[in-house]
Design a protein around this motif. Structure first.
Motif, PDB file in Angstrom:
ATOM      1  N   GLN A  76       0.814  -1.215   0.000  1.00 13.91           N
ATOM      2  CA  GLN A  76       0.000   0.000   0.000  1.00 13.91           C
ATOM      3  C   GLN A  76       0.853   1.274   0.000  1.00 13.91           C
ATOM      4  O   GLN A  76       0.542   2.208  -0.739  1.00 13.91           O
ATOM      5  CB  GLN A  76      -0.980   0.000   1.183  1.00 13.91           C
ATOM      6  CG  GLN A  76      -1.861   1.233   1.252  1.00 13.91           C
ATOM      7  CD  GLN A  76      -2.656   1.471  -0.023  1.00 13.91           C
ATOM      8  OE1 GLN A  76      -3.263   0.560  -0.563  1.00 13.91           O
ATOM      9  NE2 GLN A  76      -2.645   2.708  -0.524  1.00 13.91           N
ATOM     10  N   PRO A  77       1.933   1.348   0.787  1.00 14.93           N
ATOM     11  CA  PRO A  77       2.756   2.562   0.707  1.00 14.93           C
ATOM     12  C   PRO A  77       3.339   2.789  -0.689  1.00 14.93           C
ATOM     13  O   PRO A  77       3.462   3.922  -1.140  1.00 14.93           O
ATOM     14  CB  PRO A  77       3.860   2.313   1.732  1.00 14.93           C
ATOM     15  CG  PRO A  77       3.263   1.358   2.704  1.00 14.93           C
ATOM     16  CD  PRO A  77       2.369   0.468   1.884  1.00 14.93           C
ATOM     17  N   THR A  78       3.663   1.711  -1.386  1.00 12.93           N
ATOM     18  CA  THR A  78       4.190   1.830  -2.748  1.00 12.93           C
ATOM     19  C   THR A  78       3.097   2.301  -3.705  1.00 12.93           C
ATOM     20  O   THR A  78       3.348   3.129  -4.589  1.00 12.93           O
ATOM     21  CB  THR A  78       4.806   0.499  -3.217  1.00 12.93           C
ATOM     22  OG1 THR A  78       5.825   0.127  -2.287  1.00 12.93           O
ATOM     23  CG2 THR A  78       5.407   0.617  -4.601  1.00 12.93           C
ATOM     24  N   VAL A  79       1.878   1.798  -3.528  1.00 12.63           N
ATOM     25  CA  VAL A  79       0.744   2.274  -4.332  1.00 12.63           C
ATOM     26  C   VAL A  79       0.569   3.777  -4.117  1.00 12.63           C
ATOM     27  O   VAL A  79       0.428   4.538  -5.074  1.00 12.63           O
ATOM     28  CB  VAL A  79      -0.552   1.508  -3.984  1.00 12.63           C
ATOM     29  CG1 VAL A  79      -1.771   2.196  -4.578  1.00 12.63           C
ATOM     30  CG2 VAL A  79      -0.471   0.067  -4.446  1.00 12.63           C
ATOM     31  N   SER A  80       0.606   4.210  -2.875  1.00 16.00           N
ATOM     32  CA  SER A  80       0.457   5.634  -2.569  1.00 16.00           C
ATOM     33  C   SER A  80       1.549   6.465  -3.225  1.00 16.00           C
ATOM     34  O   SER A  80       1.288   7.548  -3.763  1.00 16.00           O
ATOM     35  CB  SER A  80       0.480   5.863  -1.056  1.00 16.00           C
ATOM     36  OG  SER A  80      -0.643   5.259  -0.468  1.00 16.00           O
ATOM     37  N   HIS A  81       2.775   5.959  -3.211  1.00 14.28           N
ATOM     38  CA  HIS A  81       3.904   6.649  -3.847  1.00 14.28           C
ATOM     39  C   HIS A  81       3.652   6.816  -5.344  1.00 14.28           C
ATOM     40  O   HIS A  81       3.830   7.902  -5.905  1.00 14.28           O
ATOM     41  CB  HIS A  81       5.197   5.868  -3.602  1.00 14.28           C
ATOM     42  CG  HIS A  81       6.324   6.299  -4.481  1.00 14.28           C
ATOM     43  ND1 HIS A  81       7.047   7.451  -4.262  1.00 14.28           N
ATOM     44  CD2 HIS A  81       6.849   5.741  -5.608  1.00 14.28           C
ATOM     45  CE1 HIS A  81       7.968   7.582  -5.201  1.00 14.28           C
ATOM     46  NE2 HIS A  81       7.856   6.554  -6.029  1.00 14.28           N
ATOM     47  N   HIS A  82       3.224   5.748  -5.993  1.00 14.91           N
ATOM     48  CA  HIS A  82       2.986   5.805  -7.440  1.00 14.91           C
ATOM     49  C   HIS A  82       1.814   6.717  -7.782  1.00 14.91           C
ATOM     50  O   HIS A  82       1.866   7.459  -8.776  1.00 14.91           O
ATOM     51  CB  HIS A  82       2.758   4.404  -7.999  1.00 14.91           C
ATOM     52  CG  HIS A  82       4.011   3.586  -8.065  1.00 14.91           C
ATOM     53  ND1 HIS A  82       5.132   3.976  -8.773  1.00 14.91           N
ATOM     54  CD2 HIS A  82       4.320   2.387  -7.526  1.00 14.91           C
ATOM     55  CE1 HIS A  82       6.078   3.059  -8.663  1.00 14.91           C
ATOM     56  NE2 HIS A  82       5.601   2.084  -7.900  1.00 14.91           N
ATOM     57  N   LEU A  83       0.758   6.696  -6.990  1.00 13.35           N
ATOM     58  CA  LEU A  83      -0.370   7.603  -7.226  1.00 13.35           C
ATOM     59  C   LEU A  83       0.069   9.055  -7.057  1.00 13.35           C
ATOM     60  O   LEU A  83      -0.361   9.931  -7.814  1.00 13.35           O
ATOM     61  CB  LEU A  83      -1.529   7.258  -6.292  1.00 13.35           C
ATOM     62  CG  LEU A  83      -2.249   5.947  -6.612  1.00 13.35           C
ATOM     63  CD1 LEU A  83      -3.197   5.575  -5.467  1.00 13.35           C
ATOM     64  CD2 LEU A  83      -2.997   6.036  -7.934  1.00 13.35           C
ATOM     65  N   LYS A  84       0.932   9.311  -6.094  1.00 16.39           N
ATOM     66  CA  LYS A  84       1.456  10.662  -5.887  1.00 16.39           C
ATOM     67  C   LYS A  84       2.231  11.121  -7.124  1.00 16.39           C
ATOM     68  O   LYS A  84       2.089  12.264  -7.572  1.00 16.39           O
ATOM     69  CB  LYS A  84       2.360  10.698  -4.652  1.00 16.39           C
ATOM     70  CG  LYS A  84       2.997  12.041  -4.397  1.00 16.39           C
ATOM     71  CD  LYS A  84       3.905  11.993  -3.188  1.00 16.39           C
ATOM     72  CE  LYS A  84       4.630  13.315  -3.024  1.00 16.39           C
ATOM     73  NZ  LYS A  84       5.626  13.263  -1.953  1.00 16.39           N
TER      74      LYS A  84
END
Length: 120
Positions: A76-84
């Motif tokens: 999930q933190p990686t998903v958030s990074h990519h969405l950012k």
């Protein structure tokens, strides 16, 4: 409260869509146009980001909750990074609703990307 912002890649015209740069076959890009297009394509150059962008763009209603698109094989933190990164490139906008964030692709972004790669 919405944290959506104006997309930096586009300025509206009479038809509502102006690409960040002219179609590639129309004329050579200037430095500023090339920089804007490169940011956009660089953001989509990662397979996870491209999957997330596709998931949002193809989601029913034109927007997707992060809870519906986060199954892309990374944490999930990686998903958030990519969405950012997609937001920073001007490809996505978002809105927080309660505990969830909803993402959407502005139709003008898809149109502008298509026009960039269209033969004049």
């Amino acid at each position: 409260m919405s944290n959506a912002k104006v997309l930096p890649l586009l300025e509206p015209d009479v038809q509502g869509v102006v690409p960040c740069c002219p179609p590639l076959t129309e004329r050579p890009m200037n430095a500023e146009e090339a920089e804007r297009a490169a940011r956009m394509f660089k953001a989509l150059g990662d397979p996870v980001r491209l999957r997330l962008f596709s998931a949002v763009a193809s989601h029913e209603g034109g927007e997707a909750c992060v809870c519906d698109i986060s199954d892309v094989g990374v944490s999930q933190p990686t998903v958030s990074h990519h969405l950012k990164k997609l937001k920073e490139a001007g490809l996505l906008t978002s809105e927080r609703r309660g505990t969830w964030v909803y993402y959407r692709v502005e139709p003008s972004v898809l149109a502008a990307m298509g026009r960039l790669l269209t033969v004049a």
